[in-house]
Motif scaffolding. Structure first.
Motif, PDB file in Angstrom:
ATOM      1  N   SER A 229      24.310  61.740  84.367  1.00  0.00           N
ATOM      2  CA  SER A 229      24.768  62.639  83.378  1.00  0.00           C
ATOM      3  C   SER A 229      24.969  61.932  82.002  1.00  0.00           C
ATOM      4  CB  SER A 229      26.048  63.542  83.899  1.00  0.00           C
ATOM      5  OG  SER A 229      25.770  64.168  84.880  1.00  0.00           O
ATOM      6  N   ALA A 230      25.676  60.663  82.129  1.00  0.00           N
ATOM      7  CA  ALA A 230      25.905  59.941  81.066  1.00  0.00           C
ATOM      8  C   ALA A 230      24.499  59.455  80.270  1.00  0.00           C
ATOM      9  CB  ALA A 230      26.510  58.589  81.491  1.00  0.00           C
ATOM     10  N   GLU A 231      23.348  59.264  81.148  1.00  0.00           N
ATOM     11  CA  GLU A 231      22.111  59.060  80.402  1.00  0.00           C
ATOM     12  C   GLU A 231      21.397  60.299  79.851  1.00  0.00           C
ATOM     13  OE1 GLU A 231      19.486  56.607  82.761  1.00  0.00           O
ATOM     14  OE2 GLU A 231      20.642  54.661  82.137  1.00  0.00           O
ATOM     15  N   ARG A 232      21.567  61.208  80.456  1.00  0.00           N
ATOM     16  CA  ARG A 232      21.169  62.429  79.811  1.00  0.00           C
ATOM     17  C   ARG A 232      21.898  62.761  78.437  1.00  0.00           C
ATOM     18  NH1 ARG A 232      20.995  68.463  82.481  1.00  0.00           N
ATOM     19  NH2 ARG A 232      20.796  69.676  80.635  1.00  0.00           N
ATOM     20  N   PHE A 233      23.360  62.772  78.572  1.00  0.00           N
ATOM     21  CA  PHE A 233      23.984  62.926  77.328  1.00  0.00           C
ATOM     22  C   PHE A 233      23.545  61.856  76.344  1.00  0.00           C
ATOM     23  CE2 PHE A 233      27.819  62.331  74.668  1.00  0.00           C
ATOM     24  CZ  PHE A 233      28.213  63.649  74.566  1.00  0.00           C
ATOM     25  N   ALA A 234      23.626  60.864  76.636  1.00  0.00           N
ATOM     26  CA  ALA A 234      23.026  59.869  75.473  1.00  0.00           C
ATOM     27  C   ALA A 234      21.819  60.303  74.983  1.00  0.00           C
ATOM     28  CB  ALA A 234      23.105  58.413  76.015  1.00  0.00           C
ATOM     29  N   GLN A 235      20.892  60.621  75.827  1.00  0.00           N
ATOM     30  CA  GLN A 235      19.412  60.993  75.004  1.00  0.00           C
ATOM     31  C   GLN A 235      19.610  62.256  74.371  1.00  0.00           C
ATOM     32  OE1 GLN A 235      16.847  59.268  75.581  1.00  0.00           O
ATOM     33  NE2 GLN A 235      15.677  60.755  74.318  1.00  0.00           N
ATOM     34  N   ASP A 236      20.438  63.278  74.540  1.00  0.00           N
ATOM     35  CA  ASP A 236      20.738  64.428  73.842  1.00  0.00           C
ATOM     36  C   ASP A 236      21.221  63.951  72.255  1.00  0.00           C
ATOM     37  OD1 ASP A 236      20.190  66.107  75.879  1.00  0.00           O
ATOM     38  OD2 ASP A 236      22.370  66.509  76.361  1.00  0.00           O
ATOM     39  N   PHE A 237      21.845  62.851  72.101  1.00  0.00           N
ATOM     40  CA  PHE A 237      22.252  62.565  70.736  1.00  0.00           C
ATOM     41  C   PHE A 237      21.878  61.097  70.387  1.00  0.00           C
ATOM     42  CE2 PHE A 237      25.365  65.506  72.449  1.00  0.00           C
ATOM     43  CZ  PHE A 237      26.025  66.229  71.233  1.00  0.00           C
ATOM     44  N   ILE A 238      20.652  60.943  70.746  1.00  0.00           N
ATOM     45  CA  ILE A 238      19.897  59.519  70.649  1.00  0.00           C
ATOM     46  C   ILE A 238      19.520  59.479  68.863  1.00  0.00           C
ATOM     47  CG2 ILE A 238      17.525  60.321  71.001  1.00  0.00           C
ATOM     48  CD1 ILE A 238      17.002  57.700  72.307  1.00  0.00           C
ATOM     49  N   ASP A 239      19.421  60.406  68.415  1.00  0.00           N
ATOM     50  CA  ASP A 239      19.387  60.383  67.053  1.00  0.00           C
ATOM     51  C   ASP A 239      20.404  60.902  66.094  1.00  0.00           C
ATOM     52  OD1 ASP A 239      16.527  59.528  67.221  1.00  0.00           O
ATOM     53  OD2 ASP A 239      15.890  61.771  67.812  1.00  0.00           O
ATOM     54  N   ASP A 240      21.628  60.983  66.793  1.00  0.00           N
ATOM     55  CA  ASP A 240      22.817  61.632  66.069  1.00  0.00           C
ATOM     56  C   ASP A 240      23.825  60.438  65.779  1.00  0.00           C
ATOM     57  OD1 ASP A 240      25.238  62.756  65.071  1.00  0.00           O
ATOM     58  OD2 ASP A 240      24.670  64.656  66.312  1.00  0.00           O
ATOM     59  N   ASP A 241      23.914  59.975  64.636  1.00  0.00           N
ATOM     60  CA  ASP A 241      24.807  58.656  64.452  1.00  0.00           C
ATOM     61  C   ASP A 241      26.176  58.920  64.424  1.00  0.00           C
ATOM     62  OD1 ASP A 241      25.259  60.147  62.009  1.00  0.00           O
ATOM     63  OD2 ASP A 241      24.585  58.412  60.747  1.00  0.00           O
ATOM     64  N   ARG A 242      26.408  60.474  64.881  1.00  0.00           N
ATOM     65  CA  ARG A 242      28.068  60.869  64.963  1.00  0.00           C
ATOM     66  C   ARG A 242      28.450  60.588  66.399  1.00  0.00           C
ATOM     67  NH1 ARG A 242      28.103  66.878  64.170  1.00  0.00           N
ATOM     68  NH2 ARG A 242      26.366  66.642  65.616  1.00  0.00           N
ATOM     69  N   VAL A 243      27.504  60.300  67.248  1.00  0.00           N
ATOM     70  CA  VAL A 243      27.832  60.299  68.929  1.00  0.00           C
ATOM     71  C   VAL A 243      27.464  59.118  69.494  1.00  0.00           C
ATOM     72  CG1 VAL A 243      27.884  61.481  70.862  1.00  0.00           C
ATOM     73  CG2 VAL A 243      27.834  62.830  68.861  1.00  0.00           C
ATOM     74  N   GLY A 244      28.080  58.404  70.324  1.00  0.00           N
ATOM     75  CA  GLY A 244      27.905  57.441  71.072  1.00  0.00           C
ATOM     76  C   GLY A 244      28.067  57.539  72.662  1.00  0.00           C
ATOM     77  N   ALA A 245      27.461  56.836  73.613  1.00  0.00           N
ATOM     78  CA  ALA A 245      27.856  56.959  74.974  1.00  0.00           C
ATOM     79  C   ALA A 245      27.576  55.478  75.449  1.00  0.00           C
ATOM     80  CB  ALA A 245      27.050  58.076  75.737  1.00  0.00           C
TER      81      ALA A 245
END
Length: 567
Positions: A229-245
């Protein structure tokens, strides 16, 4: 009988030792006491004209109940902590005194002694901690209901391979599987009790909610599921500089041990540290709300446990914003199915447009309000709600006359309670995420207005809807043309059936309603007969005692029919 049989089977299976049985029974005793108290004050007293007693003592009773549950949760740990944490996020339905009482559970989970943690970690990793890590801090950085986290550093070879050095190692509490099994067995029985209360069963399938909670708990104690789930979440926001995981160290992760990048930074609710770092908490609130909305409407994969311990504000050098939100702990995630997302889209558009009828349609689409409900009164109440309070932030609501809010809340609550409202199981985790998000944003910014991050979404959703309007019109026109094309043949068929004498009408629903009216009338006659016999018997007690007693005794029969007769 079935319930008693189920409980006898569940208890030995759930508590295979004395400690498990004692835990199971302690949870049930607490629930039984709470049920009796609520039944007496909220159902019995109002029916005998003492509703004022229940209202006057409600806040004090609920606070005392919250304190007793907090003491129980601290003593037992396990899922009791998680239930308390969930209820502490329900700022929308519980008074702040109660949520504050339960919120303390976030920091009251006792840590497991390190030697017990070492046994679990050594067994899972297949080697001593000294061989698995270059260093391992004996003191936990955080303790939760199902496990606890320790800081560590990777061995040079692992660090070179992963590009990481400092890591966090999450280790499950010893015996947590058995504790979860006992707690779920108790919760299933409590849910069966709740389902026997009509006001509960009409609105929520309590056993189904417990089963969804059980599924979530089983996923949460599977750290490999959390890693995915952590890797899926990170992939969802991979191009969003507002979010990290955090990155996952798979070579040092198992079902009961999870090793991931150490991303600890400023806790999202630490407003003093945020300001010291030059970060405006109000900006954090806006970004946080936007990110949570993105998870719901864009990715359909939502972090369902966004409490302060699971979100950091990480300062960044060279970033336009200067910081980002870093999420951790992905054991509790909510999937948003297409039908629910479509209903939520309708809801957001309706709220932004202050459209009471659209909001009712959204409630029906989501499944909270049954399609058969008579919604005229609800639409009127929502129209008043939008006209008086629409667009207000929490700080503005605090300035409204409390008596006005209380009066409107009572009237609105009466309207909602009169409708066939239910709580679909799929909404449970999403409601938790929304509640935590709303409470967090209000804590960061007292003037936070939930409509501000929602309205850009509504504008985008409206634009998307209008982009599909032509397609919808074409599809509707095609359907209408097909109906017109088939119309002559269907009319001819009806005429043929009429001529042949085979045309029939289904009036079963009408007959059913007539039967109900007749039954109600008969019960009303029984009630009148009871009153006549009782009064007549009372009048005859003096002059003809035996006849008076006989009439009063016989009056019990129509009374029983009036109260317990078939509805």
């Amino acid at each position: 009988m079935a319930d008693a049989r189920d409980s006898r089977v569940a208890e030995p299976r759930a508590g295979r030792d004395a400690a498990g049985r004692a835990r199971y029974r302690r949870i049930l005793r607490f629930a039984a006491r709470a049920f009796v108290q609520i039944w007496w004050f909220e159902l019995v007293l109002p029916r005998v004209g003492m509703a004022h007693v229940a209202e006057r003592t409600r806040d004090e009773r609920m606070l005392a109940l919250a304190r007793r549950f907090r003491a129980l949760a601290v003593a037992l740990g396990g899922l009791m902590i998680k239930i308390g944490q969930f209820m502490s996020s329900r700022l929308d339905v519980l008074p702040p005194e109660i949520t504050a009482e339960l919120a303390a559970l976030q920091d009251e989970v006792p840590a497991v002694p390190f030697e017990q943690i070492r046994v679990v970690a050594d067994t899972e990793l297949g080697m001593p901690l000294e061989r698995a890590f270059a260093s391992f801090d004996r003191m936990p950085v955080a303790a939760a209901s199902l496990g606890q986290a320790h800081r560590a550093t990777l061995l040079p070879a692992d660090a070179a391979e992963t590009g990481l050095d400092a890591v966090i190692v999450k280790v499950q509490r010893p015996g947590i599987d058995r504790i979860v099994e006992v707690d779920l067995a108790a919760l299933r029985r409590v849910a069966r009790w709740a389902q026997r209360v009509r006001m509960v069963s009409d609105r929520v399938d309590a056993p189904a909610l417990v089963e969804e909670f059980a599924q979530t708990c089983h996923e949460e104690i599977d750290y490999l599921h959390e890693a995915v789930s952590a890797e899926r979440f990170a992939q969802d926001f991979i191009d969003d500089d507002r979010v990290g995981a955090p990155a996952i160290v798979w070579e040092r992760s198992t079902r009961r041990v999870l090793t991931l990048e150490d991303v600890t930074a400023i806790k999202i609710n630490d407003t003093v540290a945020l300001r010291a770092a030059g970060i405006d908490p109000a900006d954090v609130a806006q970004v946080f709300a936007g990110v949570m909305l993105d998870q719901v409407f864009t990715h359909s994969f939502v972090h369902a446990d966004p409490h302060p311990g699971n979100i950091f504000v990480t300062p960044l050098d060279g970033s336009a914003r200067g910081w980002r939100l870093t999420f951790i702990d992905f054991g509790m995630m909510a999937e948003v199915p297409d039908d629910l997302r479509a209903g939520l889209r309708t809801l957001v558009i309706a709220v932004a447009a202050r459209d009471s009828r659209g909001l009712v349609r959204a409630a029906q689409q989501i499944g909270v309000l049954l399609p058969s409900a008579d919604t005229v009164q609800l639409e009127r109440a929502l129209t008043v709600l939008f006209a008086r309070f629409g667009g207000m932030g929490f700080s503005e609501l605090r300035d409204v006359d409390p008596e006005e809010l209380r009066q409107f809340g009572m009237e609105f609550g009466d309207t909602v309670r009169s409708l066939p409202v239910q709580l679909p199981e799929k909404l449970l985790l999403l409601m938790r995420a929304v509640s935590l998000t709303s409470g967090m944003c209000s804590a960061l910014d007292a003037s936070f207005n939930i409509w501000e991050p929602v309205e850009p979404y509504a504008t985008k959703l409206l634009r998307d809807e209008s982009g599909n309007l032509v397609q919808d019109l074409v599809a509707q026109s095609t359907a209408n043309m097909g109906a017109l094309w088939r119309m002559p043949a269907r009319v001819d068929g009806l005429i043929d059936r009429f001529d042949a004498g085979t045309l029939t009408f289904d009036i079963s629903s009408l007959e059913h309603r007539l039967d109900r009216i007749i039954r109600v009338a008969v019960r009303a006659v029984s009630a009148v007969l009871f009153g006549g016999l009782l009064i007549g018997g009372a009048l005859l007690l003096g002059p003809v005692t035996w006849l008076g007693v006989t009439l009063m005794s016989v009056s019990v029969l129509p009374l029983l029919h009036a109260v317990f007769g078939r509805r």
